[in-house]
Design a protein around this motif. Sequence first.
Motif, mmCIF file in Angstrom:
data_model
loop_
_atom_site.group_PDB
_atom_site.id
_atom_site.type_symbol
_atom_site.label_atom_id
_atom_site.label_comp_id
_atom_site.label_asym_id
_atom_site.label_seq_id
_atom_site.Cartn_x
_atom_site.Cartn_y
_atom_site.Cartn_z
ATOM 1 N N ASP A 233 9.470 -1.083 109.012
ATOM 2 C CA ASP A 233 10.787 -1.657 109.284
ATOM 3 C C ASP A 233 11.789 -0.549 109.596
ATOM 4 O O ASP A 233 11.615 0.598 109.158
ATOM 5 C CB ASP A 233 11.271 -2.477 108.083
ATOM 6 N N HIS A 235 16.205 -0.087 110.059
ATOM 7 C CA HIS A 235 17.564 -0.625 110.154
ATOM 8 C C HIS A 235 18.539 0.481 110.512
ATOM 9 O O HIS A 235 18.313 1.656 110.201
ATOM 10 C CB HIS A 235 17.992 -1.309 108.840
ATOM 11 N N HIS A 272 11.824 -4.451 102.728
ATOM 12 C CA HIS A 272 11.282 -5.209 103.866
ATOM 13 C C HIS A 272 9.883 -4.714 104.241
ATOM 14 O O HIS A 272 8.981 -5.506 104.518
ATOM 15 C CB HIS A 272 12.212 -5.094 105.086
HETATM 16 MG MG MG Z 1 14.226 -5.539 108.076
#
Ligand code: MG
Length: 393
Positions: A233, A235, A272
């Motif tokens: 993941d 971000h 995540h």
């Molecule tokens: Mg995420």
Amino acid sequence: MTDCIALIVASGRGQRFGGELPKQYMPLLGSPLLRHTLACFANHPGVSGVRAVIHPDDRALYEDASAGLDLMSPVIGGATRQDSGRLGLESLTDQPPQKVLIHDGARPLTDVDVITRVIRALDHQEGALPALPVADTLKHVQDEFVGETVDREGLYRAQTPQGFLYEIILSAHRRFQGQAMTDDAAIAEAAGLSVTVVAGDEGNIKVTAKDDLLRAERQLVGTLRPRTGMGFDVHRLEEVHAAGHAGLVLMGLTLPEPFRMIGHSDADVGLHAITDALLGALAIGDIGSHFPPSDPKWQGADSAIFLKHAVDEVARAGGIIEHIDATLICERPKIGPYRQAMTERLSELLRLPGERISVKATTTERLGFTGRGEGIAAQAIATILRPAPTGLT
Ligand code: MG
């Protein structure tokens, strides 16, 4: 499908074991023994509901042992095994099932086929129990000397689950309340019911001593299969200098850093990645399919919710998490000072000892988006153990 409720009697104190923890809550491959027992029945397609009969002092232990499993609410047992069985039966009078299975909470390794045989036998019989013929020669021993050899012809060792037509065993239990009987089948015999024998299983052991627990653990490992899942993941990272900035949410913690990550939820890139790794190990989609970003419900959501959901899914599959290895990829913040706290937080969320959780970090030598500090990436690998497919759907 005719309905069949499994009553798991788990209200004993297990004094034979010593120690403070009742034996049904002792860890077996990382999960409470009772959890394995409950899962055997909760995952069986022929069982429509599972209800545990527990001791009033064990409510918190039971909550932990049953978390994430699809079960009926537990009921409180009585002073004896027999009373507990009867109270479990009485608790079903509102919506009486046709069939009921009564099982020892301390038998955590009951094979799916044994359960199936008992349920099927009840199509034609009032009662059924799994049993195995006695193979060893039996000796009557007195004062540590052999007295005589006992004829083992026709002798069987009775196991559980013992199955009955519900109304019939309920009235038998009521009738013999207070008269000590060794098991539910003995009550059925006393009431004159016909109880048939189906093949038991050597692996369906009752854990009564510490050695049994080791044996159960070895046996359990043999029935589980490893599965591995990977999660990744990213971000976006944004600097925040505003007063009142709560901090950076990462690996389930809020860190005192002048950054935040941007995303639909709290954008906890670490949780995540681990959530996706667990869902991947189960092959049941990804975090986006379980928690669609299009759903406003998850706006600003605490990602611990997502991780706990994945942990519960592993439990529902009858599996256990063996190991989690995660890597955070960023220049900032420095992860080292937070590593211990992150491991402890993950231990809580994953319900897993810290030694089975690895939190690592690396930079990308100032290269790429992580190197320029524009974002944080995370990778995770989850190793789980889950029951092998059985052919029953
Ligand atoms: Mg995420």
